[in-house]
Design a protein around this motif. Structure first.
Motif, PDB file in Angstrom:
ATOM      1  N   TYR A 281       0.748  -1.131  -0.045  1.00 14.84           N
ATOM      2  CA  TYR A 281       0.081   0.082  -0.037  1.00 14.84           C
ATOM      3  C   TYR A 281       0.842   1.287   0.031  1.00 14.84           C
ATOM      4  CZ  TYR A 281       0.518   0.305   5.024  1.00 14.84           C
ATOM      5  OH  TYR A 281       1.194   0.296   6.174  1.00 14.84           O
ATOM      6  N   VAL A 282       2.090   0.942   0.559  1.00 12.33           N
ATOM      7  CA  VAL A 282       3.028   2.367   0.489  1.00 12.33           C
ATOM      8  C   VAL A 282       3.391   2.617  -0.920  1.00 12.33           C
ATOM      9  CG1 VAL A 282       5.250   3.022   1.401  1.00 12.33           C
ATOM     10  CG2 VAL A 282       3.733   2.044   2.861  1.00 12.33           C
ATOM     11  N   LEU A 283       3.981   1.416  -1.634  1.00  8.99           N
ATOM     12  CA  LEU A 283       4.306   1.258  -2.765  1.00  8.99           C
ATOM     13  C   LEU A 283       3.319   2.076  -3.922  1.00  8.99           C
ATOM     14  CD1 LEU A 283       6.966   0.321  -4.127  1.00  8.99           C
ATOM     15  CD2 LEU A 283       5.527  -1.700  -4.995  1.00  8.99           C
ATOM     16  N   ALA A 284       2.055   1.674  -3.496  1.00 11.40           N
ATOM     17  CA  ALA A 284       0.862   2.040  -4.365  1.00 11.40           C
ATOM     18  C   ALA A 284       0.741   3.586  -4.135  1.00 11.40           C
ATOM     19  CB  ALA A 284      -0.342   1.366  -4.014  1.00 11.40           C
ATOM     20  N   THR A 285       0.709   4.011  -2.802  1.00 10.30           N
ATOM     21  CA  THR A 285       0.405   5.614  -2.826  1.00 10.30           C
ATOM     22  C   THR A 285       1.497   6.266  -3.313  1.00 10.30           C
ATOM     23  OG1 THR A 285       0.831   5.067  -0.581  1.00 10.30           O
ATOM     24  CG2 THR A 285      -1.340   5.733  -0.940  1.00 10.30           C
ATOM     25  N   ILE A 286       2.800   5.878  -3.145  1.00  9.43           N
ATOM     26  CA  ILE A 286       3.968   6.630  -3.794  1.00  9.43           C
ATOM     27  C   ILE A 286       3.960   6.619  -4.875  1.00  9.43           C
ATOM     28  CG2 ILE A 286       6.379   6.744  -3.689  1.00  9.43           C
ATOM     29  CD1 ILE A 286       6.627   5.475  -1.124  1.00  9.43           C
ATOM     30  N   ALA A 287       3.635   5.696  -5.640  1.00 13.52           N
ATOM     31  CA  ALA A 287       3.577   5.601  -7.082  1.00 13.52           C
ATOM     32  C   ALA A 287       2.457   6.333  -7.748  1.00 13.52           C
ATOM     33  CB  ALA A 287       3.028   4.108  -7.417  1.00 13.52           C
ATOM     34  N   LEU A 288       1.134   6.433  -6.867  1.00 12.18           N
ATOM     35  CA  LEU A 288       0.246   7.165  -7.283  1.00 12.18           C
ATOM     36  C   LEU A 288       0.527   8.567  -7.275  1.00 12.18           C
ATOM     37  CD1 LEU A 288      -2.907   7.226  -7.758  1.00 12.18           C
ATOM     38  CD2 LEU A 288      -3.388   7.527  -5.417  1.00 12.18           C
ATOM     39  N   TYR A 289       1.108   9.046  -6.228  1.00 11.98           N
ATOM     40  CA  TYR A 289       1.395  10.204  -5.992  1.00 11.98           C
ATOM     41  C   TYR A 289       2.437  10.895  -7.334  1.00 11.98           C
ATOM     42  CZ  TYR A 289       3.682  14.650  -4.694  1.00 11.98           C
ATOM     43  OH  TYR A 289       4.166  15.740  -4.487  1.00 11.98           O
TER      44      TYR A 289
END
Lengths: 395, 298
Positions: free
Chosen positions: B134-142
């Motif tokens: 979920y961290v990876l996903a949010t950082i990638a999203l940002y």
């Protein structure tokens, strides 16, 4: 041949170097298995750095919250979403002391600070020019305008020139800034660390006791006992653990205690399997037969002979299960099944940061970094421990 | 065996869900007792629990998971049917990434042990294992969606929408499989039969694929079953972060809505699906290693 040998002059002959005999001599003190393991672990830099980080984290989680007057639940909506680093501007009034301010470009508000970077309070705009998209603040005679007609917002003086900047300052009041309710992020991080570490500790403990006991009994007795016990484990492990934990959380209502119960009640399965496998191969060793012949009780054989020999795999499994327990907890908190508000966990902190991602991306940084570093540390430590415990890697 | 496991799971889930204090219609809005009784009667909740259990079992036998308690008129089957394509698509692509990228990366790392290729791949893989999805996903999203506008922030309207969810979903397992295939292949490469194969003068590729990979794949196939399971549970957050209308999202929503039949239905669906996957993995095993026979296992 003999004649040939005689032709060598006597002075060419010399006594053999005594040093060659020393090759038989054992120079290093003989090490026990565990001393050897400790030495190998000590030489493994990433593992030692990870251990240092984990110890630091534990100390910070225990003592950190005591050393600050901030609490994890105190809200101050006036000081919400403050960044950890900001650009300080100076006003230059003709008479009197200069004032220092900084602009929060996420919400276009101006805050007063002192020279060191401590926050004094929120300033009130004299008037708001909505047509020009400017907020006008007065400092005695002087005016400062927050211009948000173009993003990111800038601070200009009355004539439209950029205000005098004193450069970037670290926020001294809230080192990691504040969240959307004005709570101190650092303290909430530390409470998150407490929760993650407690979960890790409990998961490790429960794993150790239930898993080792269950696996030990199944492996040692074998036969039908083993069959039935392992069938149960097989059934439990058919559903992914995450799904179990979610079901448990739904039944017990979310909260810190439920997380611990949920993680504790299903996480021992892997451990039980590994201990059982070890037991199965160890129990047929000669030393167990010897102990049996000498009349040792089952309990004694299990605790004195078999368990110490399975300690290596147990330790490795423990250190590698800890990060997955921490992950599950933060995962649960992230989807809203974790600790209840206003408690903070790294998962809820990340989830809160995602909500304000567009305006305040920096809020994502600290929880993301904290959880990633901790996972790194436990992974490295586990890898290092596995290498250290493997005698085949001995040099 | 599998039917028994599934039956136990159904029973366990059913009684867990019914052990929760308060019925599904207890909420902040006080319902009139008559209405509540009527609702209970409509959904069969006024009957004794064993009768409810039997009728639920009967429903499952005919692939009917019952009505949703929170969305009137919607059945759990509809929710699954609606969400399945989305979850299956992203999940399948993620699985493809894991297998088609993870194993080759592991092979490259193992064949170049301790060279720069190995170091780089392993460094990235270690990061992939440590950073939660979920961290990876949010950082990638940002970064990719908000900062650089390279991909849409939500939805699966065009192919670019798939990139981030699939990457975030497969990140952990991709790294995990890469690490596993590296260590597994390294172990196989050190075996005597590999030396024999070389001594016979076989083509290096034949050695690698026929002798090396076939044996190195066995531990990898073992984890593929759990990988499917974890991609499924991983989709809970990924679907939430990227706002994808998949089953995972329905599941998370039903949890926060306390929609017990939906929770129950989706759990059972997941369990059945996973058992199918485990069966497939077992069959794959036999293909890879003729010494393993299913009959011996049971």
């Amino acid at each position: 041949m003999d004649q040939h040998k005689m032709t060598i002059p006597a002075d060419k002959w010399a006594p053999i170097d005594r040093g060659a005999q020393d090759a038989e001599f054992i120079a290093a003190p003989s090490l026990t298995y565990w001393q050897d393991v400790r030495q190998r672990l000590w030489r493994n830099r990433p593992a030692m750095a990870s251990l240092a980080f984990i110890i630091f984290l534990i100390l910070a989680a225990i003592f950190g919250p005591m050393m600050t007057h901030h609490t994890y639940y105190d809200q101050d909506l006036k000081l919400s979403n403050i960044p950890p680093i900001f650009e300080v501007y100076q006003t230059s009034p003709e008479d009197g002391e200069p004032q220092y301010v900084f602009l929060n470009s996420g919400n276009f508000k101006l805050y007063e600070v002192n020279e060191g970077g401590e926050i004094l309070g929120l300033l009130r705009a004299k008037r708001k020019d909505l047509m020009k998209k400017q907020h006008i603040y007065a400092f005695g005679e002087e005016e400062l305008r927050v211009d948000y007609s173009q993003l990111p917002a800038t601070l200009v003086d009355g004539d439209g020139n950029p205000a005098t900047s004193l450069g970037l300052k670290w926020n001294q009041t809230n080192w990691f800034g504040t969240d959307s309710l004005g709570r101190d992020v650092l303290v909430r991080q530390l409470y998150g660390a407490r929760i993650s570490l407690t979960v890790a500790f409990v998961a490790a403990l429960v794993n150790f006791f239930i898993g080792v006991f269950y696996g030990g009994v199944a492996g040692y007795f074998g036969g039908n006992v083993d069959n039935v016990m392992m069938r149960i484990v097989e059934i439990i492990s058919t559903i992914p653990l995450t799904l179990y934990v979610i079901l448990m959380m739904v039944v017990f209502q979310s909260g810190f205690l439920s997380i611990i119960i949920a993680i504790g009640s299903v996480f021992w399965v892997d451990m039980a399997r590994i201990v059982r496998g070890q037991m199965l191969s160890l129990k047929n060793q000669d030393y167990v037969a010897a102990a049996k012949t000498m009349g040792a009780s089952t309990k004694r054989i299990l605790t004195r002979h078999l368990l110490p020999n399975t300690m290596g795999p147990i330790l490795v499994t423990l250190t590698l299960l800890i990060p997955s327990a921490i992950f599950i907890e933060s995962f649960m908190s992230f989807i809203g099944l974790g600790v209840s508000v206003p408690m903070a966990s790294w998962g809820t902190l990340t989830a809160e940061a995602v909500e304000t991602l567009r305006a305040y991306p920096h809020q994502l940084f600290f929880p993301a970094a904290a959880i990633s570093l901790t996972m790194f540390a436990f992974n490295f430590l586990g890898d290092g421990l596995r290498d250290a415990l493997d005698p085949r890697l001995r040099k | 065996m599998m039917a028994l496991t599934l039956f136990l799971i159904i029973t366990l889930t059913f009684f867990l869900m019914h052990a929760i204090p308060g019925g599904p219609f207890t909420s902040e809005k006080m319902l009139a007792p008559e209405i509540e009784a009527a609702l209970n009667a409509k959904y069969g909740l006024d009957k004794p629990i064993w009768q409810q259990y039997l009728s639920y079992l009967q429903g499952i036998l005919t692939f009917d998971l019952g009505p949703s308690f929170k969305y009137p008129g919607v059945r759990v089957n509809d929710l699954i049917r609606e969400g399945l394509p989305v979850t299956a698509q992203t999940g399948f692509l993620a699985m493809l990434c894991v297998v088609a990228l993870g194993i080759p990366l592991g092979i490259v790392a193992a064949l170049n042990q301790n060279k720069w290729q190995d170091t780089t791949i392993m460094a990235v893989a270690t990061m992939g294992v440590a950073i939660p999805s979920y961290v990876l996903a949010t950082i990638a999203l940002y970064l990719f969606a908000l900062q650089w506008n390279l991909v849409p922030t939500f939805g699966l309207d065009d192919w670019r929408g798939y990139i981030l969810p699939v990457a975030a979903l497969s990140g952990f397992w991709l790294s995990f499989i890469a690490r596993l295939s590296r260590s597994s292949l390294l172990e196989v490469l050190g075996q005597d039969y590999m030396v024999t194969a070389r001594a016979k003068g076989l083509h290096p590729q034949t050695i690698l694929f026929k002798h090396g990979m076939r044996n190195a794949l066995i531990p990898i196939v073992t984890v593929l079953g759990p990988v499917v399971a974890n991609l499924l549970t991983g989709s809970f957050v990924i679907e939430q972060i990227f706002a994808l209308p998949g089953i995972g999202r329905h599941f998370v929503l039903s949890i926060s809505n306390r929609d017990y039949t939906t929770i129950m239905g989706i759990t059972i669906f997941y369990a059945a699906f996973l058992m199918l996957m485990i069966l497939i993995v077992d069959l794959l095993y036999m293909v890879l290693d003729p010494r393993i026979k299913l009959a011996e296992k049971s």
